[in-house]
Scaffold this motif. Structure first.
Motif, mmCIF file in Angstrom:
data_model
loop_
_atom_site.group_PDB
_atom_site.id
_atom_site.type_symbol
_atom_site.label_atom_id
_atom_site.label_comp_id
_atom_site.label_asym_id
_atom_site.label_seq_id
_atom_site.Cartn_x
_atom_site.Cartn_y
_atom_site.Cartn_z
ATOM 1 N N UNK A 259 0.591 -1.149 0.032
ATOM 2 C CA UNK A 259 -0.217 0.131 -0.174
ATOM 3 C C UNK A 259 0.765 1.318 -0.164
ATOM 4 N N UNK A 260 2.221 1.025 -0.358
ATOM 5 C CA UNK A 260 2.830 2.207 0.080
ATOM 6 C C UNK A 260 3.673 2.770 -1.201
ATOM 7 N N UNK A 261 3.783 3.683 -1.688
ATOM 8 C CA UNK A 261 4.609 4.213 -2.906
ATOM 9 C C UNK A 261 5.516 5.379 -2.500
ATOM 10 N N UNK A 262 6.678 5.161 -3.342
ATOM 11 C CA UNK A 262 7.874 6.288 -2.763
ATOM 12 C C UNK A 262 7.853 7.404 -3.998
ATOM 13 N N UNK A 263 8.329 8.484 -3.417
ATOM 14 C CA UNK A 263 8.586 9.626 -4.561
ATOM 15 C C UNK A 263 9.318 10.929 -3.810
ATOM 16 N N UNK A 264 9.646 11.766 -4.572
ATOM 17 C CA UNK A 264 10.179 13.109 -4.027
ATOM 18 C C UNK A 264 9.474 14.272 -3.958
ATOM 19 N N UNK A 265 8.350 14.406 -4.508
ATOM 20 C CA UNK A 265 7.661 15.587 -4.810
ATOM 21 C C UNK A 265 8.434 16.711 -5.450
ATOM 22 N N UNK A 266 9.620 16.341 -6.106
ATOM 23 C CA UNK A 266 10.427 17.411 -6.678
ATOM 24 C C UNK A 266 9.935 18.514 -7.832
ATOM 25 N N UNK A 267 10.273 19.625 -7.714
ATOM 26 C CA UNK A 267 9.908 20.552 -8.869
ATOM 27 C C UNK A 267 11.044 20.704 -9.504
ATOM 28 N N UNK A 268 11.048 20.419 -10.912
ATOM 29 C CA UNK A 268 12.104 20.581 -11.738
ATOM 30 C C UNK A 268 12.470 21.852 -12.301
ATOM 31 N N UNK A 269 11.213 22.513 -12.860
ATOM 32 C CA UNK A 269 11.152 23.535 -13.351
ATOM 33 C C UNK A 269 10.393 24.850 -12.593
ATOM 34 N N UNK A 270 10.745 25.640 -11.888
ATOM 35 C CA UNK A 270 9.849 26.532 -11.238
ATOM 36 C C UNK A 270 9.086 27.645 -12.199
ATOM 37 N N UNK A 271 7.957 28.072 -12.197
ATOM 38 C CA UNK A 271 7.513 29.035 -12.753
ATOM 39 C C UNK A 271 7.486 30.202 -12.098
ATOM 40 N N UNK A 275 12.645 29.925 -6.035
ATOM 41 C CA UNK A 275 12.946 30.497 -4.787
ATOM 42 C C UNK A 275 14.460 30.552 -4.478
ATOM 43 N N UNK A 276 14.961 31.299 -3.615
ATOM 44 C CA UNK A 276 16.187 31.369 -3.353
ATOM 45 C C UNK A 276 16.627 30.811 -1.694
ATOM 46 N N UNK A 277 17.127 29.885 -1.616
ATOM 47 C CA UNK A 277 17.474 29.228 -0.247
ATOM 48 C C UNK A 277 18.635 29.884 0.295
ATOM 49 N N UNK A 278 18.531 30.217 1.466
ATOM 50 C CA UNK A 278 19.841 30.562 2.148
ATOM 51 C C UNK A 278 20.730 29.263 2.224
ATOM 52 N N UNK A 279 22.243 29.533 2.810
ATOM 53 C CA UNK A 279 22.924 28.612 2.659
ATOM 54 C C UNK A 279 22.568 27.295 3.655
ATOM 55 N N UNK A 280 21.872 27.652 4.938
ATOM 56 C CA UNK A 280 21.387 26.554 5.735
ATOM 57 C C UNK A 280 20.540 25.658 5.081
ATOM 58 N N UNK A 281 19.513 26.418 4.612
ATOM 59 C CA UNK A 281 18.238 25.682 4.081
ATOM 60 C C UNK A 281 18.719 24.951 2.838
ATOM 61 N N UNK A 282 19.610 25.393 2.071
ATOM 62 C CA UNK A 282 20.122 24.867 0.811
ATOM 63 C C UNK A 282 20.555 23.487 1.188
ATOM 64 N N UNK A 283 21.538 23.505 2.397
ATOM 65 C CA UNK A 283 22.053 22.323 2.587
ATOM 66 C C UNK A 283 21.135 21.280 3.255
ATOM 67 N N UNK A 284 20.220 21.741 3.906
ATOM 68 C CA UNK A 284 19.156 20.793 4.518
ATOM 69 C C UNK A 284 18.409 20.252 3.172
#
Ligand SMILES: [Zn+2]
Length: 330
Positions: A259-271, A275-284
């Motif tokens: 009953x379980x399916x795996x994925x990432x919910x990635x966004x490949x191209x943003x419209x 978004x700009x992530x600061x260094x800390x968020x970008x690392x996480x």
């Protein structure tokens, strides 16, 4: 013979193969349409990026990607068709609207005020599913539904009711967004009460909650669930991946592997502007890419004794069963 619509036409459900159940090739939060000066859409560049990522996914054996981008978040079936035709990757697109807080609610709220919204949504779903999206002839293979944190709003419930009705007429699969690990059980129960076949429901973003009891409440209703945000950490109230893995292992131990399916919910191209992530968020968030499951999560699961058969189920066999409407054993 059971078939499912892809952006290049119907295929047999057995042809789905290895599947990522929730990734976005192109996505924009409503409002991106206003930032066209600095965030213009360059289709050529976007295609190059999307095709590169599609090929990367295929290098891991992926044959199908479900792209559940809501209609008002930049859903672009013709773009998806180009990616599919260039690579051979099978892509399933959606019809549906996002949750009230981050979707574009004014349009159907106006119509709700006039008393026609639910019928209007029903007609939109049905027309797109039976005839195609906006004259393209491309048909969605799922309806995307979404609810807010800790509640299903009146606005959101209109979409659930319209979808349930269309599901009963067409048999289409319903795929949901839950916010910050809440309302999974409520979504599943509401849809089942409305007459939806549980075997054709997948409750999404369940991995936003790390309590196995929350998961079991949903799973015991006979629906499928998405552990579909691997790589999304801290942002949007998400847990860390190691907590996801711990929760997943506990569910596998209890026998829920069908009953379980795996994925990432990635966004490949943003419209709009990305978004700009600061260094800390970008690392996480550094692992939020479509190779993450294959490079990092599967090895971790194997190390904990998860079998190849279980991994194959969570990356494909269970998707085939979902689109076939095969009941799960509960
Ligand atoms: Zn998503």
């Amino acid at each position: 013979m059971k078939t499912v619509e892809t952006v290049t036409g119907p295929i047999l459900v057995e042809q789905l193969g290895k599947t990522l159940i929730h990734e976005h090739f192109v996505f924009g939060y409503p409002g991106y349409q206003g930032d066209v000066t600095l965030g213009a859409f360059n289709e050529e560049e976007a295609l190059e990026t999307a095709i590169g990522v599609a090929r990367q996914m295929m290098s891991y054996g992926i044959q199908t990607v479900v792209d559940p981008t809501p209609n008002e978040c930049g859903r672009n079936p013709l773009f998806l068709k180009k990616v599919s035709e260039a690579t051979g990757l099978q892509i399933i697109c959606a019809t549906g609207y996002y949750y009230e807080g981050e979707g574009a609610s004014p349009y159907f709220k106006l119509r709700a005020g006039l008393g026609t919204a639910e019928e209007d949504i029903y007609e939109m779903f049905l027309k797109e599913i039976t005839e195609g999206i906006a004259g393209t002839g491309i048909k969605p293979g799922i309806i995307k539904l979404a609810s807010s944190k800790d509640e299903m709003t009146k606005y959101e419930k209109m979409f659930f009711r319209a979808a349930a009705k269309v599901h009963q007429e067409t048999g289409i699969v319903l795929l949901t967004h839950t916010q910050e690990g809440t309302m999974g059980p409520e979504q599943a129960r509401y849809l089942i009460e409305l007459g939806v076949d549980p075997s054709k429901i997948i409750i999404g973003h369940m991995c936003g909650n790390t309590n196995p009891d929350y998961h079991k409440e949903v799973l015991d209703l006979g629906v499928r669930i998405g552990f579909d945000r691997f790589g999304v950490q801290v942002l949007v109230g998400a847990p860390f991946d190691d907590q996801r893995v711990t929760t997943l292992l506990s569910l596998l131990e209890d026998g829920y592997e069908d009953q379980i399916l795996l994925s990432h919910d990635c966004i490949i191209v943003w419209l709009g502007r990305p978004p700009v992530m600061n260094e800390q968020v970008a690392q996480i968030m550094g692992n939020w890419h479509p190779a993450h499951i294959f490079e990092n999560i599967l090895p971790a699961l194997r190390e904990k004794g998860v079998t190849e058969r279980q991994l194959d189920k969570m990356l494909g066999i269970n998707a085939t069963a979902l689109f076939a409407g095969s009941p799960v054993r509960v």
